[in-house]
Scaffold this motif. Structure first.
Motif, PDB file in Angstrom:
ATOM      1  N   LYS A 148       0.846  -1.203   0.000  1.00 33.02           N
ATOM      2  CA  LYS A 148       0.000   0.000   0.000  1.00 33.02           C
ATOM      3  C   LYS A 148       0.878   1.248   0.000  1.00 33.02           C
ATOM      4  CE  LYS A 148      -3.562  -0.251   2.904  1.00 33.02           C
ATOM      5  NZ  LYS A 148      -4.125  -0.063   4.261  1.00 33.02           N
ATOM      6  N   LYS A 149       1.917   1.234   0.862  1.00 31.07           N
ATOM      7  CA  LYS A 149       2.827   2.388   0.958  1.00 31.07           C
ATOM      8  C   LYS A 149       3.548   2.595  -0.361  1.00 31.07           C
ATOM      9  CE  LYS A 149       4.063   2.420   5.809  1.00 31.07           C
ATOM     10  NZ  LYS A 149       5.089   1.953   6.731  1.00 31.07           N
ATOM     11  N   PHE A 156       2.579   6.951  -6.338  1.00 32.79           N
ATOM     12  CA  PHE A 156       1.277   7.228  -6.977  1.00 32.79           C
ATOM     13  C   PHE A 156       0.970   6.188  -8.059  1.00 32.79           C
ATOM     14  CE2 PHE A 156       3.073  11.303  -5.608  1.00 32.79           C
ATOM     15  CZ  PHE A 156       2.113  11.671  -4.674  1.00 32.79           C
ATOM     16  N   ARG A 209       1.319   4.285  -2.734  1.00 36.09           N
ATOM     17  CA  ARG A 209       1.088   5.676  -2.339  1.00 36.09           C
ATOM     18  C   ARG A 209       2.323   6.532  -2.628  1.00 36.09           C
ATOM     19  NH1 ARG A 209      -0.141   5.851   3.547  1.00 36.09           N
ATOM     20  NH2 ARG A 209      -1.549   4.144   3.225  1.00 36.09           N
TER      21      ARG A 209
END
Lengths: 158, 147
Positions: A65-66, A72, A69
């Protein structure tokens, strides 16, 4: 003792999710530090190894997930990045067919990939997978069945 | 061509690790665990401070502003209420009330303070009032008889 007993299983579980050795190494270390810190919260109503697997799984999902993020990246691009690692990374062996299978697995959504890896490679009982993921056995069976179909479709595309 | 099935594949692990990796891994983990054990216990983590401090500052400023505004508003409201109450009576009625009613020293001081009258507690003391009466050349006996 605890580390020596579970480190290999935990490492491989993580490695199949994040592909890269360095990332898997970091996450495995973090997992065991967390296990050490939270050991007093472990309740005997689940098995110790499923509890450790649960921590490892959550760390893997958080890592991915990181990563998305930070850069992007949409899911498709993360899959592409991991697929490229299978083709180019030095720490990966196997023939072309085995690499194709790994790429097919990477097309699955992250949670389905976890289910597939734990059932197919690690041969874990559904009951234990259910303890790790907090999902019902029925839902896991359905998820695995769909995963196998998707993988076979991918392998027969060419 | 026969379609590929999953059962046709070997369950082979294609991922590799450096030689002696797992031996070193347990050592690295043990080192990390012991370094974590030696770390002093922090009541306030840096993350908590980073989020908590600005929030605390904003909350404090808001509380101070709210307190000041509300006390000023209450004072103003009190003045308005006093003014409204007094405006219902004529000056004569007010004077007569002060003269005839038994108003305590504290009430007079409070009233003077509320209406910004420049009476001091000393001025409102019994001795000061008696001196005032003497200066006005009023017969004290008459006053006592009246009271």
């Amino acid at each position: 003792m605890l580390v020596q007993k579970y480190q290999e299983r935990v490492y491989w579980h993580i490695r199949k999710m994040v592909i890269d050795h360095e990332d898997a190494d970091d996450i495995t270390q973090e997992v065991f530090v967390k296990v050490w810190q939270k050991l007093h919260t472990f309740r005997q109503d689940s098995q110790l190894y499923t509890w450790i697997y649960r921590i490892a799984t959550n760390n893997c999902l958080n890592f991915l997930k990181k990563k998305k993020r930070r850069f992007f990246l949409p899911i498709h691009d993360i899959t592409q990045e991991l697929t490229n690692k299978i083709d180019n990374s030095a720490g990966i062996s196997g023939d072309e067919i085995q690499r194709e299978l790994q790429k097919a697995i990477l097309t699955l959504p992250e949670k389905q990939r976890l289910v597939f890896n734990m059932k197919y490679f690690e041969e874990m009982p559904y009951k234990d997978i259910s303890e790790v993921l907090g999902t019902s056995v029925g839902a896991l069976k359905a998820s695995y069945h769909i995963a196998v179909k998707k993988i076979e479709e991918y392998l027969n595309e060419d | 061509m026969k379609p590929k099935k999953l059962e046709d594949f070997n369950k082979e692990n294609i991922y590799q690790v450096p030689d002696g990796y797992f031996g070193k891994l347990s050592l690295k983990i043990q080192q990390k665990v012991s370094s974590h054990e030696q770390q002093p216990i922090r009541i306030f983590s840096p993350r908590l401070l980073r989020i908590g401090l600005p929030s605390f500052a904003v909350l404090s400023i808001s509380l101070i502003l709210w307190f000041n505004i509300s006390s000023e508003y209450n004072e103003l409201q009190d003045k308005v209420v006093h003014h409204e109450l007094l405006s219902e009576f004529s000056q004569e009625e007010v004077d007569s009330y002060i003269l005839t009613e038994d108003i305590s020293h504290i009430e007079l001081t409070e009233a003077a303070r509320n209406n910004n009258l420049e009476f001091t507690e000393k001025e409102l003391s019994t001795t000061a009032i008696e001196e005032e009466i003497l200066e006005l050349d009023i017969d004290l006996i008459d006053v006592q008889t009246y009271l």
